[in-house]
Design an enzyme around this catalytic site. Structure first.
Site, PDB file in Angstrom:
ATOM      1  N   GLY A 248      18.853  48.377   9.957  1.00  0.00           N
ATOM      2  CA  GLY A 248      20.294  48.446  10.173  1.00  0.00           C
ATOM      3  C   GLY A 248      20.815  49.876  10.136  1.00  0.00           C
ATOM      4  CG  HIS A 249      20.104  52.116   7.334  1.00  0.00           C
ATOM      5  ND1 HIS A 249      21.396  51.803   7.004  1.00  0.00           N
ATOM      6  CD2 HIS A 249      19.313  51.577   6.386  1.00  0.00           C
ATOM      7  CE1 HIS A 249      21.388  51.107   5.873  1.00  0.00           C
ATOM      8  NE2 HIS A 249      20.132  50.944   5.486  1.00  0.00           N
TER       9      HIS A 249
ATOM     10  CE  LYS B 261      18.296  54.907   3.147  1.00  0.00           C
ATOM     11  NZ  LYS B 261      17.001  54.282   3.400  1.00  0.00           N
TER      12      LYS B 261
ATOM     13  CG  HIS C 173      22.826  49.133   2.274  1.00  0.00           C
ATOM     14  ND1 HIS C 173      22.734  50.156   1.370  1.00  0.00           N
ATOM     15  CD2 HIS C 173      21.661  49.111   2.952  1.00  0.00           C
ATOM     16  CE1 HIS C 173      21.547  50.718   1.484  1.00  0.00           C
ATOM     17  NE2 HIS C 173      20.881  50.111   2.431  1.00  0.00           N
TER      18      HIS C 173
ATOM     19  N   GLY D  51      45.929  52.632  33.268  1.00  0.00           N
ATOM     20  CA  GLY D  51      46.956  52.840  32.257  1.00  0.00           C
ATOM     21  C   GLY D  51      47.256  54.281  31.931  1.00  0.00           C
TER      22      GLY D  51
ATOM     23  CB  THR E 125      44.041  59.152  41.997  1.00  0.00           C
ATOM     24  OG1 THR E 125      42.754  58.660  41.624  1.00  0.00           O
ATOM     25  CG2 THR E 125      44.210  59.030  43.489  1.00  0.00           C
TER      26      THR E 125
ATOM     27  CG  ASP F  62      50.438  51.472  43.966  1.00  0.00           C
ATOM     28  OD1 ASP F  62      49.353  51.399  43.368  1.00  0.00           O
ATOM     29  OD2 ASP F  62      50.960  52.550  44.330  1.00  0.00           O
ATOM     30  N   PRO F  63      51.856  51.062  40.947  1.00  0.00           N
ATOM     31  CG  PRO F  63      50.382  51.564  39.219  1.00  0.00           C
ATOM     32  CD  PRO F  63      50.598  50.617  40.332  1.00  0.00           C
TER      33      PRO F  63
HETATM   34  P1  ADP Z   1      43.609  57.069  38.617  1.00  0.00           P
HETATM   35  O1  ADP Z   1      43.922  56.925  37.168  1.00  0.00           O
HETATM   36  O2  ADP Z   1      43.188  55.763  39.243  1.00  0.00           O
HETATM   37  O3  ADP Z   1      42.709  58.174  38.983  1.00  0.00           O
HETATM   38  P2  ADP Z   1      46.450  57.664  38.834  1.00  0.00           P
HETATM   39  O4  ADP Z   1      46.776  56.789  37.676  1.00  0.00           O
HETATM   40  O5  ADP Z   1      46.661  59.128  38.713  1.00  0.00           O
HETATM   41  O6  ADP Z   1      44.982  57.386  39.386  1.00  0.00           O
HETATM   42  O7  ADP Z   1      47.261  57.186  40.093  1.00  0.00           O
HETATM   43  C1  ADP Z   1      47.277  55.844  40.513  1.00  0.00           C
HETATM   44  C2  ADP Z   1      48.074  55.757  41.767  1.00  0.00           C
HETATM   45  O8  ADP Z   1      47.504  56.610  42.740  1.00  0.00           O
HETATM   46  C3  ADP Z   1      48.053  54.380  42.396  1.00  0.00           C
HETATM   47  O9  ADP Z   1      49.054  53.560  41.850  1.00  0.00           O
HETATM   48  C4  ADP Z   1      48.297  54.678  43.874  1.00  0.00           C
HETATM   49  O10 ADP Z   1      49.677  54.725  44.168  1.00  0.00           O
HETATM   50  C5  ADP Z   1      47.814  56.101  44.030  1.00  0.00           C
HETATM   51  N1  ADP Z   1      46.597  56.185  44.859  1.00  0.00           N
HETATM   52  C6  ADP Z   1      45.360  55.801  44.530  1.00  0.00           C
HETATM   53  N2  ADP Z   1      44.507  56.095  45.546  1.00  0.00           N
HETATM   54  C7  ADP Z   1      45.221  56.691  46.512  1.00  0.00           C
HETATM   55  C8  ADP Z   1      44.937  57.223  47.811  1.00  0.00           C
HETATM   56  N3  ADP Z   1      43.709  57.212  48.286  1.00  0.00           N
HETATM   57  N4  ADP Z   1      45.957  57.761  48.522  1.00  0.00           N
HETATM   58  C9  ADP Z   1      47.202  57.766  48.031  1.00  0.00           C
HETATM   59  N5  ADP Z   1      47.537  57.289  46.818  1.00  0.00           N
HETATM   60  C10 ADP Z   1      46.570  56.760  46.082  1.00  0.00           C
HETATM   61 MG    MG Z   2      45.525  55.597  36.560  1.00  0.00          MG
END
Ligand code: ADP
Ligand code: MG
Length: 557
Positions: A62-63, A111, A225, A401, A441, A538-539
């Site tokens: 377990g160690h 030990k 332990h 997130g 991204t 889409d965020p």
């Molecule tokens: P991740 O964490 O996935 O790298 P972010 O959280 O910075 O990306 O951004 C997410 C957002 O990026 C998505 O909601 C979408 O709008 C945008 N996105 C993702 N891929 C592309 C793309 N190829 N072209 C344009 N916008 C994109």
């Molecule tokens: Mg993201």
């Protein structure tokens, strides 16, 4: 039942040792015994007089990687294992001693736990009665237990691995049993370890952990332990906690300015390398602040407690004389063990920083300050900061997130260092912040969009054309088109509506962002989720709408 990747709980130790020897060249498992050994060191009539001193250790399982992971040239000759958290029997330890003890003798590193002391101690005595040369060194490095505590005394913890390493290196160098044992005793005398637990331990086959902790609670002064520590405390920032633990070690080991120490930072099993490194950094800082010379620091999985989250800090004082330099050389000596964290040998634990290349950009144009653009950018930045939590929540549903925090990093860079200048100049600086601070991204996509818009403005284009150029930049770099469920679904219609005025721009962006609820993602992280994203916007597109609306409101004023 806690989730574990096991078969029959009764076979976990045997099966794990069978797997371990596959990954460790030069080791074998002894038939019908939980003993891992280097076959070339198994004593025969032919090699009895020529094998070097054997160094063996062991205890409950377990160690991992202890102890079998340290069976390798330059470290342990053999390791005896019991079942999870229980000491091996006298007879198995005796078998291990018999198997590897030649004329040069054998050092048994124990030990300090009552069971281990009894089983290893009696086995050593029986082996001596058979005429074998056997020395025992007991390691008790646990500083959480004070001499006056009424209990079985200090326990052996992660620091024991430093005894394995140095004694193993000495045996490998063909030193005598007396010398090898003396080194282990020097280590044992100079060692101190303190452990903290962030979670309990679940033994295979048990329904849950041996103890549970509240969300903000930790156990200080742990054994290995799964037993609770000496006291329960509130979780604090790593630096504060480490300061307290290092102080405990320093007081106990009576360390002071000018002393030379090595440090070993060990994960209890579930604590990841990132947190270990944060602890390592804090240990180095604490020692430096007291003028204690940290000459080596190692971190990793050294002596774990199954799936416990937590960390141990071990300090070993090196004696001032040749014994100290010899000890350091033995710790630095190469070993074939993959589990020994001190590889490559001899790294010096001081943080070195090299300067980053810096480039000062030429101004795009030399025209004066544009306060309208500044007001528009400031409003967009505020909108992004206001939406931070909401964007993160949306990205948690369909992505990873981080969108809110990522965009907010870029926004804060602007808020901290906004620039005055032409519209093009301001957009270009915003592009730099996006490139440097957002990441993910969105970072590069915003950076290219803002840069293209800036260049287009600098060359005399109108605002709608500059906006369109920026959106083209996003599409070129990201490869997304309308319908792919990205920020382009908001940006592209907005750019097309630009000649009709700001309200039309925001309406088009809003409709585009709404349309993403019904779309499957073909780009970005969401594309791995298939129809799980359905119904959620889409965020990235939502973010676009938020800052465009803020820009419109600012310009209207
Ligand atoms: P991740 O964490 O996935 O790298 P972010 O959280 O910075 O990306 O951004 C997410 C957002 O990026 C998505 O909601 C979408 O709008 C945008 N996105 C993702 N891929 C592309 C793309 N190829 N072209 C344009 N916008 C994109
Ligand atoms: Mg993201």
């Amino acid at each position: 039942m806690a989730k574990k990747l096991i078969n029959d709980p009764r076979n976990v130790v045997r099966e794990s040792l069978e797997g371990l020897v596959l990954t460790q060249p030069g080791t074998a498992l002894m038939k019908d015994r939980l003993i891992v050994v280097r076959p070339e060191q198994v004593v025969t009539a032919d090699n009895r007089s020529s094998v070097p001193v054997a160094v063996i250790s062991g205890g409950g399982a377990g160690h991992e990687p202890a102890h079998a992971g340290y069976v390798a040239a330059g470290m342990l000759t053999a390791a005896v294992s019991g079942e999870v958290f229980s000491s091996p029997s006298v007879d198995v330890v005796l078998d291990c001693i018999r198997a590897v003890t030649g004329d040069a003798g054998c050092l048994v590193v124990v030990k300090s736990y009552t069971g281990d002391r009894l089983n290893f101690g009696l086995a050593a005595e029986l082996a001596r009665a058979e005429g074998l040369k056997v020395e025992v060194v007991v390691v008790a490095d646990d500083v959480a237990i004070t001499e006056s505590d009424a209990n079985a005394g200090r326990r052996g913890l992660a620091g024991t691995v430093l005894a394995h390493k140095s004694a193993g290196a000495a045996a490998h160098a063909r030193r005598s049993l007396e010398e090898v044992a003396a080194i282990a005793r020097t280590v044992s005398a100079g060692l101190g370890t303190i452990g903290v637990g962030l979670s309990g331990v679940t033994v295979p086959g048990a329904s849950g952990p041996g103890f549970t902790l509240g969300e903000d609670e930790i156990e200080v002064g742990l054994g290995i332990h799964g037993e609770p520590g000496v006291r329960r405390e509130k979780l604090r920032p790593a630096d504060e906690l480490v300061a307290e633990l290092v102080q405990l070690l320093i007081t106990d080991r009576q360390l002071g300015a000018g002393d030379r120490v090595v440090a070993l930072i060990g994960s209890a099993g579930a604590t990841p390398p990132m947190e270990l490194s944060i602890v390592t950094r804090a240990v180095a800082a604490q020692l430096a602040a007291r003028g204690i010379d940290l000459v080596r620091v190692w971190q990793g999985l050294v002596m774990t407690s199954l799936d416990m989250a937590g960390v141990s800090i071990t300090l070993l004082r090196l004696p001032d004389d040749e014994i100290g330099s010899d000890l350091l050389a033995l710790l630095d000596a190469p070993t074939a063990s993959r589990a020994w964290p001190g590889r490559p040998p001899g790294a010096i634990p001081h943080l070195q920083l090299v300067p980053a290349p810096g480039v000062v950009p030429e101004p795009l144009d030399a025209t004066g300050h544009d306060p309208v653009v500044r007001a528009a950018i400031d409003a967009a930045i505020r909108a992004v900061l206001d939406q931070e939590e909401e964007l993160t929540r949306l990205d948690q549903v369909v992505g990873d997130g981080d969108l809110g925090t990522a965009l907010a990093r870029g926004a804060r860079a602007w808020a901290a260092q906004p620039v005055d200048g032409s519209g093009a100049e301001q957009l270009r600086r915003l592009s730099e912040y996006a490139r440097r601070d957002i990441g993910g991204t969105s970072g590069p996509l915003y950076a290219v969009g803002l840069l293209r818009a800036a260049e287009s403005l600098a060359s005399g284009a109108s605002w709608p054309d500059a906006f369109a150029a920026g959106v083209d930049g996003v599409r070129d770099l990201g490869g997304a088109s309308v319908g792919d469920r990205t920020m382009v679904d908001a940006l592209q219609p907005a750019a097309e509506a630009a000649p009709d005025g700001l309200d039309a721009v925001v309406d088009a962006a809003q409709r585009g962002a709404d349309s993403t609820r019904a779309l499957r993602a073909r780009r970005g992280r969401s594309s791995y989720l298939g129809d799980r994203v359905e119904g959620h916007p889409d965020p990235g597109a939502v973010a676009v709408t938020a800052w465009l609306a803020a820009v419109r409101d600012a310009l209207r004023r």
